[in-house]
Design an enzyme around this catalytic site. Structure first.
Site, PDB file in Angstrom:
ATOM      1  N   SER A 115       0.855  -1.130   0.084  1.00  0.00           N
ATOM      2  CA  SER A 115      -0.071  -0.068   0.025  1.00  0.00           C
ATOM      3  C   SER A 115       0.896   1.286   0.148  1.00  0.00           C
ATOM      4  O   SER A 115       1.915   1.191   0.566  1.00  0.00           O
ATOM      5  CB  SER A 115      -0.914  -0.176   1.316  1.00  0.00           C
ATOM      6  OG  SER A 115      -1.308   1.392   1.641  1.00  0.00           O
ATOM      7  N   SER A 116       0.554   2.354  -0.522  1.00  0.00           N
ATOM      8  CA  SER A 116       1.082   3.508  -0.622  1.00  0.00           C
ATOM      9  C   SER A 116       1.571   4.027   0.957  1.00  0.00           C
ATOM     10  O   SER A 116       2.522   5.000   0.902  1.00  0.00           O
ATOM     11  CB  SER A 116       0.531   4.706  -1.562  1.00  0.00           C
ATOM     12  OG  SER A 116      -0.681   5.121  -0.854  1.00  0.00           O
ATOM     13  N   CYS A 117       0.805   3.623   1.847  1.00  0.00           N
ATOM     14  CA  CYS A 117       1.243   4.281   3.134  1.00  0.00           C
ATOM     15  C   CYS A 117       2.436   3.631   3.699  1.00  0.00           C
ATOM     16  O   CYS A 117       2.829   4.004   4.769  1.00  0.00           O
ATOM     17  CB  CYS A 117      -0.088   3.964   4.032  1.00  0.00           C
ATOM     18  SG  CYS A 117      -0.368   2.174   4.682  1.00  0.00           S
ATOM     19  N   TYR A 144      -0.230  -1.060  10.375  1.00  0.00           N
ATOM     20  CA  TYR A 144      -0.333  -1.530   8.884  1.00  0.00           C
ATOM     21  C   TYR A 144       0.916  -1.502   8.059  1.00  0.00           C
ATOM     22  O   TYR A 144       1.399  -2.364   7.370  1.00  0.00           O
ATOM     23  CB  TYR A 144      -1.576  -1.024   8.330  1.00  0.00           C
ATOM     24  CG  TYR A 144      -1.943  -1.604   6.765  1.00  0.00           C
ATOM     25  CD1 TYR A 144      -2.442  -2.836   6.892  1.00  0.00           C
ATOM     26  CD2 TYR A 144      -1.540  -0.785   5.861  1.00  0.00           C
ATOM     27  CE1 TYR A 144      -2.888  -3.276   5.403  1.00  0.00           C
ATOM     28  CE2 TYR A 144      -1.950  -1.095   4.616  1.00  0.00           C
ATOM     29  CZ  TYR A 144      -2.601  -2.442   4.429  1.00  0.00           C
ATOM     30  OH  TYR A 144      -3.113  -2.858   3.217  1.00  0.00           O
ATOM     31  N   LYS A 148       3.141  -4.377   6.140  1.00  0.00           N
ATOM     32  CA  LYS A 148       3.494  -4.222   4.699  1.00  0.00           C
ATOM     33  C   LYS A 148       4.960  -4.235   4.283  1.00  0.00           C
ATOM     34  O   LYS A 148       5.591  -4.653   3.303  1.00  0.00           O
ATOM     35  CB  LYS A 148       2.566  -3.227   4.044  1.00  0.00           C
ATOM     36  CG  LYS A 148       1.095  -3.667   4.154  1.00  0.00           C
ATOM     37  CD  LYS A 148       0.996  -5.093   3.280  1.00  0.00           C
ATOM     38  CE  LYS A 148      -0.514  -5.401   3.293  1.00  0.00           C
ATOM     39  NZ  LYS A 148      -0.754  -6.689   2.516  1.00  0.00           N
ATOM     40  N   HIS A 187     -12.809   2.745   3.660  1.00  0.00           N
ATOM     41  CA  HIS A 187     -12.224   3.704   3.127  1.00  0.00           C
ATOM     42  C   HIS A 187     -12.973   5.114   2.780  1.00  0.00           C
ATOM     43  O   HIS A 187     -14.256   4.738   2.670  1.00  0.00           O
ATOM     44  CB  HIS A 187     -11.259   3.302   1.690  1.00  0.00           C
ATOM     45  CG  HIS A 187     -10.024   2.550   2.561  1.00  0.00           C
ATOM     46  ND1 HIS A 187     -10.219   1.015   2.117  1.00  0.00           N
ATOM     47  CD2 HIS A 187      -9.016   2.513   2.678  1.00  0.00           C
ATOM     48  CE1 HIS A 187      -9.250   0.760   2.628  1.00  0.00           C
ATOM     49  NE2 HIS A 187      -8.481   1.514   3.060  1.00  0.00           N
TER      50      HIS A 187
HETATM   51  O1  GFB Z   1      -9.494   6.487   2.828  1.00  0.00           O
HETATM   52  P1  GFB Z   1      -9.270   6.779   4.345  1.00  0.00           P
HETATM   53  O2  GFB Z   1     -10.020   6.056   5.406  1.00  0.00           O
HETATM   54  O3  GFB Z   1      -7.702   6.330   4.409  1.00  0.00           O
HETATM   55  O4  GFB Z   1      -9.181   8.268   4.478  1.00  0.00           O
HETATM   56  P2  GFB Z   1      -6.253   6.992   4.433  1.00  0.00           P
HETATM   57  C1  GFB Z   1      -8.816   9.122   3.511  1.00  0.00           C
HETATM   58  C2  GFB Z   1      -9.134  10.742   3.776  1.00  0.00           C
HETATM   59  O5  GFB Z   1     -10.637  11.041   3.804  1.00  0.00           O
HETATM   60  C3  GFB Z   1      -8.673  10.961   5.421  1.00  0.00           C
HETATM   61  C4  GFB Z   1     -11.071  11.386   5.036  1.00  0.00           C
HETATM   62  O6  GFB Z   1      -8.447  12.425   5.437  1.00  0.00           O
HETATM   63  C5  GFB Z   1     -10.237  10.865   6.091  1.00  0.00           C
HETATM   64  O7  GFB Z   1     -10.379  11.775   7.081  1.00  0.00           O
HETATM   65  N1  GFB Z   1     -12.465  11.070   5.172  1.00  0.00           N
HETATM   66  C6  GFB Z   1     -13.578  12.056   5.154  1.00  0.00           C
HETATM   67  C7  GFB Z   1     -13.228   9.847   5.285  1.00  0.00           C
HETATM   68  N2  GFB Z   1     -14.722  11.257   5.263  1.00  0.00           N
HETATM   69  C8  GFB Z   1     -14.383  10.057   5.569  1.00  0.00           C
HETATM   70  C9  GFB Z   1     -15.267   8.761   5.627  1.00  0.00           C
HETATM   71  O8  GFB Z   1     -16.624   8.876   5.871  1.00  0.00           O
HETATM   72  N3  GFB Z   1     -14.546   7.623   6.005  1.00  0.00           N
HETATM   73  C10 GFB Z   1     -13.272   7.517   5.643  1.00  0.00           C
HETATM   74  N4  GFB Z   1     -12.718   6.460   5.816  1.00  0.00           N
HETATM   75  N5  GFB Z   1     -12.482   8.725   5.464  1.00  0.00           N
HETATM   76  C11 GFB Z   1      -5.818   4.621   4.816  1.00  0.00           C
HETATM   77  C12 GFB Z   1      -4.713   3.864   5.661  1.00  0.00           C
HETATM   78  O9  GFB Z   1      -5.319   5.866   4.810  1.00  0.00           O
HETATM   79  O10 GFB Z   1      -5.501   4.205   3.301  1.00  0.00           O
HETATM   80  C13 GFB Z   1      -4.545   2.341   5.106  1.00  0.00           C
HETATM   81  O11 GFB Z   1      -5.174   3.902   6.844  1.00  0.00           O
HETATM   82  C14 GFB Z   1      -4.272   2.074   3.780  1.00  0.00           C
HETATM   83  O12 GFB Z   1      -3.347   2.147   5.972  1.00  0.00           O
HETATM   84  C15 GFB Z   1      -5.341   2.924   2.929  1.00  0.00           C
HETATM   85  O13 GFB Z   1      -3.028   2.922   3.339  1.00  0.00           O
HETATM   86  C16 GFB Z   1      -5.153   2.918   1.488  1.00  0.00           C
HETATM   87  O14 GFB Z   1      -5.975   7.350   2.903  1.00  0.00           O
HETATM   88  O15 GFB Z   1      -6.119   8.036   5.143  1.00  0.00           O
END
Ligand code: GFB
Length: 315
Positions: A115-117, A144, A148, A187
């Site tokens: 993953s890109s993280c 995580y 990875k 996500h």
């Molecule tokens: O997709 P996401 O959960 O993961 O969140 P990450 C991306 C951004 O969207 C963050 C915002 O800034 C969240 O605060 N966001 C806004 C929301 N509304 C929402 C919502 O309703 N749900 C969620 N989930 N986010 C993950 C990593 O990071 O990405 C993993 O934790 C992995 O390790 C994955 O790499 C691809 O992009 O922040």
């Protein structure tokens, strides 16, 4: 990076670990579309990838000649930040059980999904593969990411010591058919699809978006990722790390506006600053894969429309 373009290399016994997940199911679809023999798959009940002895027995019996490691404990920012122990333990264990058993059973070729993280939180953008381990990680997903990174290093170490051909791919944020729409664990993109759809049905005036809306994210349609994985297999790529993305990113605010438009919800956006933003930006440099001749095909709006259709079919 070494490649071989030998058609005798076309694998016949392909194991897709994690075939029920969004990525694994897309890889199975892509293999079927490409005319490959039906891949070997196992549900969690049939084979628990956390069970080292069971994984060893499975590989000894099945002797696949290519393995896609798409099995993982995954989730969005809240899930990663909350279930930190499960995220590090399960992902470390799956990676070490599968990669070690594959080597022991003589599997020469394998593709590990990361993953890109895994890249440092504040690294230069766009992110090149060589920035790995050049700085501290984003805290919300450090467990995580560490798991990875261990998977990448397992591949690299078995390659160096034993001459295997294990490759790792680092996709950016994924979305598409078979995504997780549970608001606590998903996500951002599937969460916004669900929130906008339900707000439309209820006739709400607002949609709540976590954080400030300013983080930038790059979104890749999962069938494009599957295509990149099969492409690397077909090219005979033997080692290394490959970023997979689309080459451009979008703010969470703009993403929310696009999702609302596709879904047909006409309310306003409210930001919940009590939720974390996570990393400010993680745009991948996709030049390494591009140099081999691969690029993503699905535009963001088109992909969101397809994902929304999938959501409606599953609802
Ligand atoms: O997709 P996401 O959960 O993961 O969140 P990450 C991306 C951004 O969207 C963050 C915002 O800034 C969240 O605060 N966001 C806004 C929301 N509304 C929402 C919502 O309703 N749900 C969620 N989930 N986010 C993950 C990593 O990071 O990405 C993993 O934790 C992995 O390790 C994955 O790499 C691809 O992009 O922040």
């Amino acid at each position: 990076m070494t490649t071989t373009n030998d058609t005798r290399d076309r694998p016949r016994r392909i194991f897709v670990a994690g075939h029920r997940g969004m990525v694994g199911s897309a890889i199975v679809r892509r293999l079927r579309a490409g005319g490959y023999p039906e891949p070997i798959v196992r549900t969690r009940d049939e084979l628990d990838l956390l069970d080292q002895a069971a994984v060893g027995r499975f590989f000894d019996e099945q002797r696949p000649d290519y393995v896609f490691v798409a099995a993982a404990r995954v989730g969005g920012i809240h899930a990663n930040n909350t279930w930190r122990a499960e995220f590090i333990y399960q992902n470390l264990t799956i990676a070490s059980n599968v990669i070690h058993a594959a080597w022991r059973a003589g599997v020469e070729r394998l593709l590990f999904l990361g993953s890109s993280c895994i890249y440092p939180r504040d690294c230069a953008q766009p992110i090149r593969e060589e920035y790995l381990l050049s700085g501290p990680l984003e805290p919300t997903n450090e467990p995580y990411a560490i798991a990875k990174i261990a998977g990448i290093k397992l591949c690299e170490s078995y390659n160096r010591q034993y001459g295997t051909r294990y490759v790792s791919v680092m996709p950016t944020n994924l979305y598409g058919p078979n995504d997780n729409y549970d608001l606590a664990t998903s996500h951002v993109l599937p969460a916004l699809i669900r929130k906008a759809h339900e707000a439309k049905l209820r006739g709400d005036g607002e949609l709540v978006v976590w954080g400030t809306g300013t983080p930038l994210r790059e979104f890749l349609y999962v069938d494009d990722l599957a295509d990149a994985c099969v492409f690397l297999m077909e090219q005979g790529v033997a080692e290394g790390l490959f970023n997979v993305g689309v080459g451009s990113d979008v703010s969470i605010r703009d993403l929310a506006a696009t999702v609302m438009d596709v879904v047909g919800f006409r309310g306003s956006i409210v930001f919940d600053a009590g939720k974390p933003d996570g990393t400010p930006r993680k745009l991948l440099d996709v030049g390494r894969l591009g140099a081999l001749g691969w690029s993503a095909r699905t535009g963001l709006r088109e992909g969101i429309a397809a994902a929304y259709r999938d959501f409606l079919e599953r609802a």
